[in-house]
Design a protein around this motif. Structure first.
Motif, PDB file in Angstrom:
ATOM      1  N   VAL A 152       1.013  -1.120  -0.066  1.00 41.69           N
ATOM      2  CA  VAL A 152       0.056   0.147  -0.002  1.00 41.69           C
ATOM      3  C   VAL A 152       0.849   1.343  -0.002  1.00 41.69           C
ATOM      4  O   VAL A 152       0.486   2.171  -0.731  1.00 41.69           O
ATOM      5  N   PHE A 153       1.939   1.240   1.052  1.00 40.80           N
ATOM      6  CA  PHE A 153       2.829   2.260   0.784  1.00 40.80           C
ATOM      7  C   PHE A 153       3.396   2.798  -0.282  1.00 40.80           C
ATOM      8  O   PHE A 153       3.684   3.654  -0.993  1.00 40.80           O
ATOM      9  N   GLY A 154       3.850   1.465  -0.905  1.00 43.05           N
ATOM     10  CA  GLY A 154       4.679   1.435  -2.292  1.00 43.05           C
ATOM     11  C   GLY A 154       3.664   2.365  -3.200  1.00 43.05           C
ATOM     12  O   GLY A 154       4.149   2.956  -4.091  1.00 43.05           O
ATOM     13  N   MET A 155       2.576   1.557  -3.418  1.00 40.67           N
ATOM     14  CA  MET A 155       1.586   2.233  -4.439  1.00 40.67           C
ATOM     15  C   MET A 155       1.320   3.532  -4.386  1.00 40.67           C
ATOM     16  O   MET A 155       1.129   4.471  -5.303  1.00 40.67           O
ATOM     17  N   ASN A 156       1.088   4.079  -3.082  1.00 40.35           N
ATOM     18  CA  ASN A 156       0.695   5.417  -2.891  1.00 40.35           C
ATOM     19  C   ASN A 156       1.868   6.275  -3.123  1.00 40.35           C
ATOM     20  O   ASN A 156       1.742   7.392  -3.601  1.00 40.35           O
ATOM     21  N   ASP A 157       3.136   5.896  -2.660  1.00 45.02           N
ATOM     22  CA  ASP A 157       4.441   6.623  -3.176  1.00 45.02           C
ATOM     23  C   ASP A 157       4.502   6.872  -4.546  1.00 45.02           C
ATOM     24  O   ASP A 157       4.922   7.969  -5.133  1.00 45.02           O
ATOM     25  N   GLY A 158       4.377   5.778  -5.169  1.00 45.49           N
ATOM     26  CA  GLY A 158       4.417   5.769  -6.593  1.00 45.49           C
ATOM     27  C   GLY A 158       3.176   6.783  -7.349  1.00 45.49           C
ATOM     28  O   GLY A 158       3.719   7.642  -8.355  1.00 45.49           O
ATOM     29  N   LEU A 159       2.134   6.654  -6.959  1.00 44.58           N
ATOM     30  CA  LEU A 159       1.120   7.532  -7.494  1.00 44.58           C
ATOM     31  C   LEU A 159       1.487   9.028  -6.979  1.00 44.58           C
ATOM     32  O   LEU A 159       1.271   9.701  -8.127  1.00 44.58           O
ATOM     33  N   VAL A 160       1.621   9.270  -5.959  1.00 49.42           N
ATOM     34  CA  VAL A 160       1.910  10.635  -5.427  1.00 49.42           C
ATOM     35  C   VAL A 160       3.203  11.171  -6.080  1.00 49.42           C
ATOM     36  O   VAL A 160       3.141  12.279  -6.655  1.00 49.42           O
ATOM     37  N   SER A 161       4.433  10.639  -6.183  1.00 48.77           N
ATOM     38  CA  SER A 161       5.662  11.069  -6.357  1.00 48.77           C
ATOM     39  C   SER A 161       5.735  11.278  -7.868  1.00 48.77           C
ATOM     40  O   SER A 161       6.161  12.238  -8.424  1.00 48.77           O
TER      41      SER A 161
END
Length: 376
Positions: A152-161
Motif C-alpha cells: 500500500v505504501f509503495g503504490m501510494n508513493d508511486g502515485l503521489v511522487s
C-alpha cells in the motif's frame, strides 16, 4: 426489570406503521447478517468456524425477537440494506479479512442502543459482536501487515511522487516525450529505491528481534552451573522477571524443583512458557524479500498511472488533467482499502489520501509554471 419487548408485544396493542416498517428492516438485516457469518464460516475451520457459527446463532435469536413482534407482518421481509447485500456477496466470494473488516464496521453501527423496541440484551449482543469480529479480523490483519503495508505504501508513493513529477515537468511546457521519459525514469528510480529500502528495513528489524530473543544456552549450560553461585537467576532477571520468580525458575532448570515444562520451551519475561517460534513472532513484520518485491511492484504500478495518457499519445493540458483524474481514483481506492482494514471509515481515508496526493501535485505544478515562465 421491564424490557421494551413487553410494551409493543402486549396483546391488544397494535404497532404503528412506522414500527412495522422499522422492525421489518431489522428483521431483513438480521437474516442477512446471520447468512454472512455462515458463508464466512464455510471457508474456515477450527475455532474461527465455531466463533462465526456462534455469531450466526446470536443473529437468529435477534431475528426471532422481531418475528415475535411483527407476527403476521413478518412474512416476506424486505431486502436488507445495501451495505449488507454487498457484505453477503463478498462473503460468498472471498470470506477473507476484507469481509470481516466490513462486518466489524456493520456491527459498530448499533441501532438497538437507542431503540426502545429492542431489548437491552440485544444491544449488548451487538456491542460484543463488534469485539468478536474485531478479534477475528485482527488475525488476518496480522498476516497481511508486513507485505500489505509495503504494498500500500509503495503504490501510494508511486502515485503521489510520479504525479507530482509529471505535473511539475508538464507545467514547464516541456515536450511530451520529455515528460514521458521523466515519468519512466521516476518510476524505475523510485521502485528500485523503495525495494532496496524496504528490504534493508525489514531485514534489519528481524535481525534486531532475533538478537534479542532467548536462546537455548541456559538449558545446555544449566547442568554445569554451581548452585551456590546461581548465575542462571541473572538470565531471568535480565529478561524482566521478579527476583523470587527468577530464583524459582532457575532452581527448576537446575533440577532442584519439579518442573512440568518441556526442555524445548523457554521462559518469557512474565514467567510464562511457550515454544520459541520466530516465524509466528515476526508474522507482523513479514519477510524481507516479500516486502521488497511488494514495494517494487506496487510502486511501479502506482507510478505507471500518471504516465498512461502520455503512453497513449496524449499531450498538453488534457494529458495532465487525465493523469490527475486517474491518480485521484487510485488514491481513493488505496485509501479506502487502508481504512477498511484498519476499521475506520473507507471514505474518510480515501479523501485524506486524495487531498495529500493532490496537494503535492499542486505544489510541483505551481513550481513548474514559475520555472516555465521564467525560462520563457
Amino acid at each position: 426489570m421491564s424490557t421494551a419487548v413487553d410494551r409493543p408485544g402486549r396483546p391488544g396493542v397494535e404497532p404503528s406503521r412506522e414500527q412495522i416498517r422499522r422492525w421489518r428492516r431489522y428483521l431483513a438485516d438480521e437474516i442477512a447478517e446471520g447468512q454472512i457469518y455462515r458463508d464466512i464460516a464455510a471457508r474456515k475451520d477450527g475455532v474461527e468456524r465455531d466463533v462465526l457459527l456462534g455469531l450466526a446463532q446470536a443473529e437468529e435469536r435477534h431475528e426471532e425477537h422481531w418475528r415475535r413482534l411483527l407476527g403476521p407482518h413478518a412474512a416476506n421481509p424486505p431486502r436488507p440494506s445495501a451495505h449488507r447485500i454487498l457484505l453477503r456477496a463478498l462473503a460468498r466470494v472471498f470470506g477473507s479479512v476484507f469481509v470481516l473488516a466490513l462486518a466489524q464496521r456493520a456491527e459498530s453501527d448499533n441501532p438497538y442502543a437507542k431503540d426502545q423496541d429492542a431489548t437491552e440484551w440485544m444491544a449488548a449482543d451487538e456491542q460484543i459482536h463488534e469485539e468478536v469480529v474485531r478479534g477475528l479480523a485482527s488475525r488476518g490483519r496480522e498476516q497481511l501487515a508486513g507485505s500489505f503495508r509495503a504494498a500500500v505504501f509503495g503504490m501510494n508513493d508511486g502515485l503521489v511522487s510520479n504525479l507530482a513529477l509529471v505535473m511539475g515537468i508538464g507545467a514547464t511546457g516541456a515536450a511530451p516525450s520529455v515528460v514521458l521519459f521523466t515519468g519512466v525514469a521516476g518510476l524505475l528510480a523510485g521502485a528500485l529505491s523503495m525495494a532496496a529500502g524496504e528490504y534493508v528495513s525489514v531485514r534489519s528489524q528481524r535481525e534486531l528481534l532475533e538478537a534479542s530473543s532467548p536462546t537455548q544456552v541456559t538449558l545446555e549450560a544449566a547442568e554445569h552451573l554451581d548452585i551456590d553461585r546461581n548465575e542462571l537467576e541473572l538470565v531471568y532477571l535480565a529478561r524482566g522477571m521478579k527476583p523470587e520468580d527468577a530464583k524459582h525458575r532457575a532452581l527448576e532448570r537446575l533440577g532442584y524443583l519439579s518442573c512440568d515444562c518441556n526442555p524445548a520451551f523457554s521462559a518469557r519475561p512474565d514467567g510464562s512458557q511457550g515454544p520459541v517460534d520466530h516465524s509466528e513472532s515476526y508474522a507482523e513484520i513479514g519477510s524481507a524479500w516479500g516486502a521488497s518485491l511488494s514495494s517494487f511492484l506496487f510502486f511501479a504500478s502506482g507510478a505507471l498511472i500518471p504516465i498512461l495518457p502520455y503512453l497513449f499519445g496524449m499531450t498538453g493540458g488534457p494529458a495532465l488533467a487525465l493523469s490527475a483524474v486517474l491518480v485521484g481514483l487510485a488514491l481513493l481506492f488505496t485509501g479506502g482499502v487502508v481504512g477498511l482494514l484498519s476499521g475506520s471509515s473507507p471514505l474518510w481515508r480515501g479523501l485524506r489520501q486524495l487531498a495529500i496526493g493532490y496537494g503535492a501535485a499542486a505544489v510541483t505544478y505551481v513550481l513548474g509554471l514559475l520555472v516555465g515562465g521564467s525560462v520563457g
